[in-house]
Design a protein around this motif. Structure first.
Motif, PDB file in Angstrom:
ATOM      1  N   ALA A 121       0.808  -1.226   0.000  1.00 25.87           N
ATOM      2  CA  ALA A 121       0.000   0.000   0.000  1.00 25.87           C
ATOM      3  C   ALA A 121       0.839   1.272   0.000  1.00 25.87           C
ATOM      4  O   ALA A 121       0.399   2.308  -0.501  1.00 25.87           O
ATOM      5  CB  ALA A 121      -0.938  -0.012   1.206  1.00 25.87           C
ATOM      6  N   ASP A 124       3.251   3.665  -4.846  1.00 24.31           N
ATOM      7  CA  ASP A 124       2.325   4.174  -5.848  1.00 24.31           C
ATOM      8  C   ASP A 124       2.369   3.296  -7.094  1.00 24.31           C
ATOM      9  O   ASP A 124       3.378   2.638  -7.376  1.00 24.31           O
ATOM     10  CB  ASP A 124       2.683   5.612  -6.228  1.00 24.31           C
ATOM     11  N   CYS A 125       1.306   3.315  -7.853  1.00 24.03           N
ATOM     12  CA  CYS A 125       1.289   2.606  -9.122  1.00 24.03           C
ATOM     13  C   CYS A 125       2.311   3.239 -10.057  1.00 24.03           C
ATOM     14  O   CYS A 125       2.410   4.469 -10.124  1.00 24.03           O
ATOM     15  CB  CYS A 125      -0.102   2.675  -9.759  1.00 24.03           C
ATOM     16  N   SER A 129      -1.494   7.324 -10.933  1.00 23.35           N
ATOM     17  CA  SER A 129      -2.862   6.817 -11.065  1.00 23.35           C
ATOM     18  C   SER A 129      -3.458   7.093 -12.436  1.00 23.35           C
ATOM     19  O   SER A 129      -4.330   6.356 -12.906  1.00 23.35           O
ATOM     20  CB  SER A 129      -3.754   7.427  -9.977  1.00 23.35           C
ATOM     21  N   VAL A 135      -7.499   2.289  -9.700  1.00 21.51           N
ATOM     22  CA  VAL A 135      -6.531   2.112  -8.617  1.00 21.51           C
ATOM     23  C   VAL A 135      -7.302   2.047  -7.304  1.00 21.51           C
ATOM     24  O   VAL A 135      -8.039   2.971  -6.965  1.00 21.51           O
ATOM     25  CB  VAL A 135      -5.507   3.265  -8.562  1.00 21.51           C
ATOM     26  N   THR A 136      -7.138   0.947  -6.580  1.00 19.98           N
ATOM     27  CA  THR A 136      -7.839   0.765  -5.313  1.00 19.98           C
ATOM     28  C   THR A 136      -6.848   0.346  -4.227  1.00 19.98           C
ATOM     29  O   THR A 136      -5.801  -0.236  -4.520  1.00 19.98           O
ATOM     30  CB  THR A 136      -8.938  -0.299  -5.435  1.00 19.98           C
ATOM     31  N   THR A 137      -7.201   0.653  -2.989  1.00 18.33           N
ATOM     32  CA  THR A 137      -6.394   0.249  -1.841  1.00 18.33           C
ATOM     33  C   THR A 137      -7.224  -0.644  -0.940  1.00 18.33           C
ATOM     34  O   THR A 137      -8.334  -0.275  -0.545  1.00 18.33           O
ATOM     35  CB  THR A 137      -5.902   1.471  -1.047  1.00 18.33           C
ATOM     36  N   SER A 141      -2.565  -3.450   0.692  1.00 13.41           N
ATOM     37  CA  SER A 141      -2.161  -3.566  -0.704  1.00 13.41           C
ATOM     38  C   SER A 141      -2.803  -2.479  -1.562  1.00 13.41           C
ATOM     39  O   SER A 141      -3.869  -1.965  -1.246  1.00 13.41           O
ATOM     40  CB  SER A 141      -2.528  -4.946  -1.261  1.00 13.41           C
ATOM     41  N   ARG A 142      -2.120  -2.140  -2.652  1.00 14.44           N
ATOM     42  CA  ARG A 142      -2.630  -1.213  -3.650  1.00 14.44           C
ATOM     43  C   ARG A 142      -2.733  -1.970  -4.971  1.00 14.44           C
ATOM     44  O   ARG A 142      -1.777  -2.611  -5.404  1.00 14.44           O
ATOM     45  CB  ARG A 142      -1.715  -0.001  -3.806  1.00 14.44           C
ATOM     46  N   CYS A 144      -3.380  -1.878  -8.977  1.00 17.80           N
ATOM     47  CA  CYS A 144      -3.387  -1.066 -10.192  1.00 17.80           C
ATOM     48  C   CYS A 144      -3.940  -1.943 -11.317  1.00 17.80           C
ATOM     49  O   CYS A 144      -3.353  -2.985 -11.629  1.00 17.80           O
ATOM     50  CB  CYS A 144      -1.975  -0.604 -10.534  1.00 17.80           C
TER      51      CYS A 144
END
Length: 225
Positions: A121, A124-125, A129, A135-137, A141-142, A144
């Motif tokens: 998390a 960054d992607c 973004s 893009v979700t968290t 975790s994040r 992409c």
């Protein structure tokens, strides 16, 4: 939560195939970055089981020998391994549960097929973004999803390419300029096919000349001794 029985069966089949040693050796990234196998119940395992003909080998999901999925989750990684570029054909990559440093901008250069990237998390992607459709968290975790073509739209990077070239995607937020038709060379300023015969002929002549010169020079030194 326990993994569904069908998923466990699919993963077990992949592990058996890997243990049997049948087929060509998997790319180094499948075992050199992290020991073990794709985690049961992971997104990569589910993805692989849904693709007919794909198989789980080490940390990879392979299709016709190419990496289409890579699970490096929970590998205690601080940096990505040198063989990571072998996964440039991957459609899904999971890097969660690692203390990863922010990777260099060019880390994902060439990953044009990547559609799902799961990161810790705090990262960054790649490309930001705007490079992804979604893009979700979720907890630690994040995610992409849906890599966008950086050359499309009014805000695309196509204007950076010189005349007589086309903008082409080269990974998340990255692009390359490909010369059109018979244009080639620096900024695609030269027209016509590349003079391979002249280039290699000249190179061969120079190499032969230097070889003869060195042979004559060394022969004289030997005679002088």
């Amino acid at each position: 939560m326990a993994a569904p029985s069908w998923l466990l069966f699919c993963c077990l089949g992949g592990l058996i195939a890997a243990a049997s040693g049948s087929g060509p050796s998997p790319p180094q990234v499948c075992s050199g970055c992290c020991a073990g196998s794709v985690r049961n119940g992971s997104a990569v395992a589910a993805f692989c089981c849904d693709r007919p003909g794909a198989e789980l080998l080490g940390r990879c999901c392979l299709e016709r020998g190419a990496v289409v999925g890579l699970d490096l989750g929970n590998c205690s990684l601080h940096q990505l391994c040198p063989s990571f570029q072998e996964a440039s054909t991957a459609i899904i990559i999971d890097l969660t549960v690692n203390q990863l440093e922010h990777p260099p901008e060019d880390t994902f250069r060439g990953f044009t097929q990547l559609q799902t990237l799961v990161l810790p998390a705090e990262l960054d992607c790649p490309g930001g973004s705007i490079t992804w459709d979604n893009v979700t968290t979720q907890e630690s975790s994040r995610i992409c999803q849906g890599q966008r073509n950086p050359c499309n739209g009014s805000g695309g990077l196509g204007w950076l390419c010189p005349e007589d070239s086309l903008c082409a995607p080269d990974g998340p937020g990255l692009h390359q300029c490909l010369c059109e038709g018979q244009y080639h060379g620096y900024k695609c300023l030269r027209q016509g096919t590349f003079p391979y015969l002249l280039f290699y002929g000249t190179l061969g002549a120079v190499t032969t000349g230097l070889s003869i010169l060195l042979w004559v020079t060394q022969r004289r030194k030997v005679k002088a001794l």
